[in-house]
Structure formats: C-alpha cells, structure tokens
Design a protein around this motif. Sequence first.
Motif, mmCIF file in Angstrom:
data_model
loop_
_atom_site.group_PDB
_atom_site.id
_atom_site.type_symbol
_atom_site.label_atom_id
_atom_site.label_comp_id
_atom_site.label_asym_id
_atom_site.label_seq_id
_atom_site.Cartn_x
_atom_site.Cartn_y
_atom_site.Cartn_z
ATOM 1 N N LEU A 8 1.601 3.292 5.796
ATOM 2 C CA LEU A 8 1.384 4.514 5.195
ATOM 3 C C LEU A 8 2.103 5.618 5.626
ATOM 4 O O LEU A 8 2.810 6.781 5.084
ATOM 5 C CB LEU A 8 -0.048 4.741 4.803
ATOM 6 C CG LEU A 8 -0.796 3.731 3.927
ATOM 7 C CD1 LEU A 8 -2.453 3.913 4.005
ATOM 8 C CD2 LEU A 8 -0.200 3.887 2.652
ATOM 9 N N VAL A 9 1.646 6.008 6.913
ATOM 10 C CA VAL A 9 2.414 7.097 7.886
ATOM 11 C C VAL A 9 3.760 7.089 7.789
ATOM 12 O O VAL A 9 4.468 8.011 7.287
ATOM 13 C CB VAL A 9 1.778 7.018 9.183
ATOM 14 C CG1 VAL A 9 2.563 8.241 9.899
ATOM 15 C CG2 VAL A 9 0.385 7.358 9.259
ATOM 16 N N ALA A 10 4.446 5.896 7.914
ATOM 17 C CA ALA A 10 6.002 6.101 7.741
ATOM 18 C C ALA A 10 6.331 6.001 6.363
ATOM 19 O O ALA A 10 7.543 7.005 6.197
ATOM 20 C CB ALA A 10 6.456 4.372 8.172
ATOM 21 N N PHE A 11 5.717 5.475 5.501
ATOM 22 C CA PHE A 11 6.143 5.788 4.102
ATOM 23 C C PHE A 11 6.211 7.422 3.597
ATOM 24 O O PHE A 11 7.217 7.988 3.224
ATOM 25 C CB PHE A 11 5.511 4.956 3.191
ATOM 26 C CG PHE A 11 5.790 5.225 1.767
ATOM 27 C CD1 PHE A 11 6.880 4.504 1.298
ATOM 28 C CD2 PHE A 11 5.077 6.016 0.866
ATOM 29 C CE1 PHE A 11 7.573 4.914 -0.093
ATOM 30 C CE2 PHE A 11 5.553 6.090 -0.418
ATOM 31 C CZ PHE A 11 6.618 5.483 -0.977
ATOM 32 N N LEU A 89 11.619 0.768 0.556
ATOM 33 C CA LEU A 89 10.493 -0.205 -0.017
ATOM 34 C C LEU A 89 9.367 -0.186 1.127
ATOM 35 O O LEU A 89 9.520 -0.406 2.118
ATOM 36 C CB LEU A 89 10.929 -1.763 -0.477
ATOM 37 C CG LEU A 89 10.197 -2.341 -1.028
ATOM 38 C CD1 LEU A 89 9.883 -1.936 -2.630
ATOM 39 C CD2 LEU A 89 10.675 -3.870 -1.080
ATOM 40 N N SER A 90 8.347 -0.099 0.668
ATOM 41 C CA SER A 90 6.870 0.068 1.528
ATOM 42 C C SER A 90 5.865 -0.981 1.001
ATOM 43 O O SER A 90 5.530 -1.000 -0.150
ATOM 44 C CB SER A 90 6.287 1.361 1.440
ATOM 45 O OG SER A 90 5.122 1.412 2.521
ATOM 46 N N LYS A 91 5.703 -1.990 1.961
ATOM 47 C CA LYS A 91 4.827 -2.953 1.394
ATOM 48 C C LYS A 91 3.525 -3.290 2.347
ATOM 49 O O LYS A 91 3.826 -3.051 3.352
ATOM 50 C CB LYS A 91 5.703 -4.506 1.546
ATOM 51 C CG LYS A 91 6.937 -4.403 0.656
ATOM 52 C CD LYS A 91 7.642 -5.731 1.137
ATOM 53 C CE LYS A 91 7.933 -5.690 2.569
ATOM 54 N NZ LYS A 91 9.091 -6.836 2.989
ATOM 55 N N PHE A 92 2.620 -3.532 1.806
ATOM 56 C CA PHE A 92 1.383 -3.986 2.492
ATOM 57 C C PHE A 92 0.422 -4.706 1.444
ATOM 58 O O PHE A 92 0.125 -4.193 0.359
ATOM 59 C CB PHE A 92 0.588 -2.847 3.163
ATOM 60 C CG PHE A 92 -0.622 -3.206 4.020
ATOM 61 C CD1 PHE A 92 -0.191 -3.523 5.277
ATOM 62 C CD2 PHE A 92 -1.868 -3.288 3.549
ATOM 63 C CE1 PHE A 92 -1.187 -3.875 6.118
ATOM 64 C CE2 PHE A 92 -2.873 -3.773 4.515
ATOM 65 C CZ PHE A 92 -2.624 -4.366 5.429
#
Length: 133
Positions: A8-11, A89-92
């Motif tokens: 989340l921080v990186a995104f 693209l941010s995935k979790f």
Amino acid sequence: MASLRGNLVAFYDGVTSLVDKGRPSDIIYLDLCKAFDTIHHYILVCKLERHGFDGWTTWWMVTLKELWSMIRCPSSSHCDMDSGTECTLSKFAKTTKLCHAINMLEERDAIQRDLDSLERWACVNFMKFNKAK
C-alpha cells in the motif's frame, strides 16, 4: 513477497508523486471473485513450480488438498497477472489496483489495454473479476 503495508505504501507513494507533479491519473480497483475458492489447483501448482517450488513440495500440496483452505497463498494465485502490463499494478490477496497517468489519449489507451489483458488473464486462469464492486 510484499506485505500489505509495504504494498500500500509503495502504491500510494507512486500516486502521490503523480498528484504532486499535477499529472491527472486514473486508479481502477479490481476485485477477484472468490479468488481462493476458485483458483484451479493445477494452474497454481504450475505457477509455484515456475517460481522455484520443487516437485516434491507441489506434489505434497496437491496430495493434501484439504490444506489449501488453511494455506491460502495469496500472491501465488495471481503472481503472473502483471506480465506485460504498461501501467502500475499493485496486488495483494484478491485486491488489485491499476494506476496510470492519463495526460494523453495514448495513456488512456494503455490503461484499457491493461484492463483487456487482465480480463484475458482471468479467463485463462478460470478467475472472474467482481464487477459489482
């Protein structure tokens, strides 16, 4: 594997950077329907092997299918989803965010190409995006 907080921080650092530069951006939130219940075990095993899990480990996972409900390996189920994407693209787990600056028409086209690519990925992997969310 990135932690939820790190992811989340990186995104949001990337998004904040775009906003600070005055660049208009689109963020699309995607949610996989029942991601952990619908992932096909054979596909997951193939992906695990491509990421370095040995044959014994994957055989053990398949043989003991009842453990899948406890293991729930979130990143492995969609580890190749961003292959070839142009946007961030941010995935979790089952949540995915797609972000891109949209100053020009070509940049809007890039985000649409990525959405089309993600839809194809979902079909190949027997997954569906929850369009209601």
